[in-house]
Design a protein around this motif. Structure first.
Motif, short mmCIF file in Angstrom:
data_model
loop_
_atom_site.label_atom_id
_atom_site.label_comp_id
_atom_site.label_asym_id
_atom_site.label_seq_id
_atom_site.Cartn_x
_atom_site.Cartn_y
_atom_site.Cartn_z
N ASP A 1 14.42 4.75 -1.13
CA ASP A 1 15.24 6.16 -0.59
C ASP A 1 14.69 6.31 0.90
O ASP A 1 15.46 6.93 1.77
CB ASP A 1 15.39 7.23 -1.50
N THR A 2 13.41 6.18 1.08
CA THR A 2 12.81 6.69 2.40
C THR A 2 12.86 5.62 3.08
O THR A 2 13.05 5.65 4.46
CB THR A 2 11.21 7.28 2.10
N VAL A 3 12.97 4.10 2.75
CA VAL A 3 12.60 3.11 3.60
C VAL A 3 14.31 2.78 4.19
O VAL A 3 14.34 2.23 5.32
CB VAL A 3 12.03 1.84 3.04
N ARG A 4 15.05 2.93 3.28
CA ARG A 4 16.51 2.18 3.46
C ARG A 4 17.05 2.68 4.77
O ARG A 4 17.83 1.88 5.71
CB ARG A 4 17.30 2.74 2.46
N ALA B 1 5.95 5.07 -4.80
CA ALA B 1 6.92 4.39 -5.64
C ALA B 1 8.12 4.94 -6.16
O ALA B 1 9.31 4.31 -5.92
CB ALA B 1 6.15 3.73 -7.08
N SER B 2 8.27 6.46 -6.26
CA SER B 2 9.21 7.05 -6.75
C SER B 2 10.43 7.18 -5.44
O SER B 2 11.61 7.17 -5.82
CB SER B 2 8.91 8.40 -7.18
N ALA C 1 0.74 -1.25 0.18
CA ALA C 1 -0.08 0.06 0.07
C ALA C 1 0.73 1.30 0.10
O ALA C 1 0.73 2.13 -0.78
CB ALA C 1 -0.98 0.00 1.45
N ILE C 2 1.88 1.20 0.84
CA ILE C 2 2.83 2.50 0.83
C ILE C 2 3.36 2.64 -0.48
O ILE C 2 3.87 3.62 -0.95
CB ILE C 2 3.82 2.33 2.14
N GLY D 1 4.19 -5.92 -8.36
CA GLY D 1 4.44 -4.38 -9.01
C GLY D 1 5.39 -3.62 -8.71
O GLY D 1 5.47 -2.72 -8.95
N SER D 2 6.79 -4.32 -8.25
CA SER D 2 7.92 -3.55 -7.81
C SER D 2 8.97 -4.53 -8.14
O SER D 2 8.80 -5.87 -8.26
CB SER D 2 7.86 -3.03 -6.48
#
Length: 347
Positions: free
Chosen positions: A282-285, A277-278, A271-272, A310-311
């Motif tokens: 970079d936000t999770v790492r 996606a863009s 969902a996140i 989807g990724s």
């Protein structure tokens, strides 16, 4: 030329444009300094055949293959070639194998147990790492005398064991810490209360500490701090619920079906990712820092990977129910959402 000087010289040269240049300009000169003369066909074999396939370089001692080296072009990702190289090395009974672009070097023990990347005991970067340390490590694990005497393999096993202990600590310390926070641990709470009183003269309750410290309260009512009771008290209805499996979750007012905590976590990631996606990776790492990755494009880096539909990403689901709950909360927070946006549903 001393190995240190050779590495210094490599650093001054332009990056090799392809695999063959990497071999000629970097890999073979380094092997020469380590006692493996590229013009000695009794010890250095090119395009060595194993099971009908070929390995770029095989290093031999007394007709025994002691090391395999597989070269790739600089800039190419090495992760996709690990399993194949380990298979060749295991089949031949090689002590150590190396996957390298010339500038980046990954060292493996092919006969050890575990997933492919769990058998990697060393990584080196010729441009970024200390020249002196890089020289010492290359000699320790690839020098001809070290490989011939099997000292290199013994040193590699010790390095892998040390690395595995470090990885375990990196995985367990956050689990223990978040367990103390979520408990909350009575000793930790008592220490915080004591320090608050010493420094401010104020008396804190458990509820006072919960919000600023991110603790999960067992009881929403404010109450004085007291040690956790011991004994065989029967589990409460809420505790029983925590031990059951979720059947659904509601996120941003949309309801999703699920059958396990692992699928719940994958659903939250999905969902996140659908909204971000863009900037997702970079936000999770930063969340996992130097610990084991939470998300990777290479499933071999994870203990129990699940593909994120989807990724190009796989997510780690080898976690306890409590750890999954904590991870979901941190994911929401880092993307600027409230924990209240997620509701886990049970029958």
């Amino acid at each position: 030329m001393p190995l240190n000087d050779r590495i210094e010289r490599i650093r001054t040269l332009p990056k090799p444009p392809n695999e063959e240049s990497a071999k000629a300009q970097v890999i073979l000169p380094i092997l020469n300094e380590l006692g493996w003369k590229s013009d000695d066909p009794s010890h250095v074999f090119f395009e060595y055949t194993v099971g009908g396939k070929r390995v770029d370089i095989a290093l031999k001692d007394d007709d025994r293959s002691v090391a395999f080296i597989e070269a790739k072009a600089p800039g190419q990702k090495l992760g996709g070639h690990v399993t194949q190289l380990l298979g060749y090395a295991f089949e031949e009974g090689v002590d150590i194998c190396v996957l390298t672009t010339g500038l980046e070097w990954w060292f493996f023990l092919p006969r050890e147990k575990g997933r492919p990347l769990e058998r990697r005991f060393l990584t080196l970067n010729l441009h970024d790492d200390s020249v002196e340390e890089t020289s010492i490590l290359l000699q320790r694990f690839l020098e001809r005398s070290e490989l011939a005497s099997q000292s290199a393999e013994s040193n590699a096993k010790a390095a892998l064991q040390s690395l595995q202990e470090k990885r375990r600590l990196e995985a367990e310390i956050p689990r223990v810490w978040w367990g103390m926070i979520d408990g909350p641990d009575s000793d930790l709470v008592a220490l915080v209360v004591k320090r608050v009183h010493e420094q401010t003269g104020l008396h804190a309750t458990l509820a006072d500490l919960a919000k600023p410290l991110g603790m999960t309260l067992p009881d929403p009512k404010s109450q004085p701090i007291s040690p956790k009771p011991s004994g065989g008290a029967k589990p409460t209805k809420e505790e029983k619920r925590k031990n059951s499996r979720p059947t659904a979750f509601r996120l941003w007012e949309r309801k999703y079906s699920t059958t396990s905590y692992a699928k719940l976590l994958v659903g939250v990631y999905g969902a996140i990712h659908g909204r971000h996606a863009s900037d997702f990776i970079d936000t999770v790492r930063p969340l996992w820092g130097s610990y084991r990755p939470w998300v990777s494009s290479d499933p071999t880096e994870l203990r129990k990977p699940v593909a994120l539909e989807g990724s190009p990403w796989y997510v780690e689901v080898h976690l306890s129910a409590k750890a999954i709950g904590n991870r979901c909360q941190r994911l929401l927070e880092v993307f600027g959402y409230s924990n209240s946006d997620l509701e886990i549903l049970f029958d």
